[in-house]
Design an enzyme around this catalytic site. Structure first.
Site, PDB file in Angstrom:
ATOM      1  N   LYS A   1     -70.459 162.587  30.450  1.00 24.23           N
ATOM      2  CA  LYS A   1     -69.204 163.309  30.182  1.00 24.23           C
ATOM      3  C   LYS A   1     -69.511 164.798  30.181  1.00 24.23           C
ATOM      4  O   LYS A   1     -70.646 165.185  29.945  1.00 24.23           O
ATOM      5  CB  LYS A   1     -68.651 162.916  28.802  1.00 24.23           C
ATOM      6  CG  LYS A   1     -67.186 163.207  28.622  1.00 24.23           C
ATOM      7  CD  LYS A   1     -66.315 162.093  29.170  1.00 24.23           C
ATOM      8  CE  LYS A   1     -64.861 162.425  29.183  1.00 24.23           C
ATOM      9  NZ  LYS A   1     -64.053 161.237  29.520  1.00 24.23           N
TER      10      LYS A   1
ATOM     11  N   ASP B   1     -60.264 164.403  32.974  1.00 25.53           N
ATOM     12  CA  ASP B   1     -59.977 163.930  31.608  1.00 25.53           C
ATOM     13  C   ASP B   1     -58.923 164.925  31.088  1.00 25.53           C
ATOM     14  O   ASP B   1     -58.236 165.561  31.905  1.00 25.53           O
ATOM     15  CB  ASP B   1     -61.249 163.926  30.750  1.00 25.53           C
ATOM     16  CG  ASP B   1     -61.067 163.168  29.433  1.00 25.53           C
ATOM     17  OD1 ASP B   1     -61.145 161.929  29.447  1.00 25.53           O
ATOM     18  OD2 ASP B   1     -60.820 163.801  28.381  1.00 25.53           O
TER      19      ASP B   1
END
Ligand code: NDP
Ligand code: 2IT
Length: 445
Positions: A124, A164
């Site tokens: 991430k 995201d």
């Protein structure tokens, strides 16, 4: 394993990383039986290794705003685990981004990606950049400056970022453009690309569609369907948009959306042009949901509140972490809600999950429910490798099958003696076993 001692030691090592510690605790709680049955994992130090990222990369992102002022943001990429495939996971641009949040998201991503049945590791990244109020050119300049540092850390077989919160099609376009210029390669290094330049059809819709496919399977375990159900959704971003579309298609009525400013309640249902308007609202970079109520008179805006006080049959939290707490869970139960399925990552607090599970409400955790987004990213990677593009029906059919398979894995690994399906346990166990066994095969790394 003494969980309390383990968590105390971990907290001493990473003080204040609240979200990361919360995510680790939840997974370890679920693994108690698996670890007892598989002592080889302990001797190989699997838990000690899986909870720490392989590496954390941080960098500064200097860029110039429209007034000629120099701005400096922080950039990160957390490469967590690549036992079953290249690091894979989104980029988040939001002022709240810090290492704890990215470590929690990267950790969750390991198990989520494993559940998809596709070969993807976990990672991430992101930045504390705030898209709110920024012009399009500022967003472009920021994305270019961010990629100037990120590009040499990623690659189509090394680490594949995606979107995201705060990173959608527009940002992926700017990021990919800069990557392509620097690397002088047109590869599948980012997913969520535009349809004309390597993107997969239905990737934008995939997380929301997958969420509803999963919730449909959950409802089916009780002989129920979405038809005629009242559905409360939070957020008004990419995931909420896809979920609202699919709920409507399945005959349910979406009555809420929310933003950081409050929520809108529309008893006539949020469908058709109202769903399309969500895209406009997000693209305006204004960070508020209130304008929805000016546009559609049937919608009422409730300031500073969350949508969980509205009576609903199904709740789909699709905004952000820890947005549904114990009191919210109690209100949902009191109002007769039968199913909570997490479109966002970790939106329910541990106390809320406890209430829902105690009351035997269907509860699906994010890493299973929202895995359709990254699964479709995995399909985009396959199409890029093959230099092919599949039609939307084919991608959608594959997504639907993957979500059914994930549901089945949860049922298999999470059904309790009394018949209650503990989806949290099921998802954690199924996701963990594949990665742990791969780590066993590959030696101590
Ligand atoms: P978007 O940026 O498109 O939308 C995020 C939504 O959440 C916006 O409505 C945003 O409003 C809102 N939001 C953010 N912070 C808060 C807050 N503190 N309170 C209330 N609302 C808030 O992001 P996505 O829809 O892509 O992501 C939503 C969730 O889904 C996240 O948890 C993400 O990690 C998860 N997810 C996303 C996937 C994807 O493919 N995009 C895949 C799997 C999970 P605002 O921006 O105005 O603050
Ligand atoms: O949380 C997630 O799964 C995402 N934001 C999507 C990640 C991806 O690589 O598509």
């Amino acid at each position: 394993m003494d969980l309390e001692k383990f968590m105390n030691d971990l907290e001493k090592k990473h003080p204040g990383e609240v979200e990361y510690l919360q995510a680790v605790r939840e997974v370890l709680e679920s693994l108690e039986d698996v670890l007892l049955e598989n002592p080889q994992f302990d001797s190989a130090g699997i838990i000690k290794r899986i909870i720490e990222p392989d590496r954390v990369l941080t960098f500064k992102v200097p860029w110039m705003d429209d007034n000629g002022n120099v701005q400096v943001n922080l950039g990160y990429r957390v490469q967590f685990n690549n036992a079953i495939g290249p690091y894979k996971g989104g980029l988040r641009f939001h002022p709240s981004v810090n290492l704890s949040i990215l470590k929690f998201l990267g950790f969750e991503q390991i198990f989520k990606n494993s559940l998809t049945t596709l070969p993807m590791g976990g990672g991430k990244g992101g930045s504390d950049f705030d898209p709110k109020g920024k012009s399009d050119t500022e967003i472009m300049r920021f994305c270019q400056a961010f990629m100037l540092e990120l590009w040499h850390l990623i690659g189509p077989d090394t680490d594949v970022p995606a979107g995201d919160i705060g990173v959608g099609g527009r940002e992926i376009g700017y990021l990919y453009g800069m990557y392509k210029k620097l690397a002088r390669e047109h590869t599948g290094v980012l997913t969520g690309k535009g349809r004309n330049w390597g993107g997969s059809l239905i990737r934008p819709e995939a997380t929301g569609f997958g969420t509803v496919y999963f919730a449909k399977e959950m409802l089916a375990t009780k002989g129920e369907t979405f038809k005629g159900k009242t559905v409360a959704i939070s957020g008004f971003g990419n995931v909420a948009w896809g979920a609202a579309q699919k709920v409507t298609e399945f005959g349910g009525k979406v009555v809420t959306l929310s933003g950081p400013d409050g929520y809108v309640y529309d008893p006539e249902g949020i469908s058709g042009e109202k769903i399309e308007y969500m895209l406009e609202l997000r693209a305006s970079n204004q960070d508020i949901v209130k304008p929805f109520s000016y546009e559609f008179p049937s919608a009422q805006f409730i300031q500073g509140k969350r949508p969980w006080e509205v009576k609903c049959d199904v709740a789909l939290p699709c905004a952000t972490q820890n947005e549904l707490n114990k009191e919210d869970a109690e209100t949902l139960v009191k109002n007769g809600c039968m199913c909570v399925a997490e479109g966002a990552n970790m939106p329910s607090t541990p106390e809320a999950v406890e209430v829902l599970q105690e009351k035997k409400i269907l509860f699906g955790p994010g890493k299973a429910v929202n895995a359709g987004g990254v699964a479709t990213s995995g399909l985009e990677m396959s199409q890029n490798s093959m230099k092919l593009g599949w039609p939307p029906e084919e991608v959608d059919a594959k997504l639907h099958t993957i979500m059914k398979d994930i549901h089945e894995a949860c049922v298999k690994n999470g059904t309790e003696e009394n018949g209650y399906i503990n989806y949290v346990k099921g998802a954690n166990v199924a996701g963990f076993l594949k990665v742990a066994n791969a780590m066993m095969d590959q030696g101590v790394l």
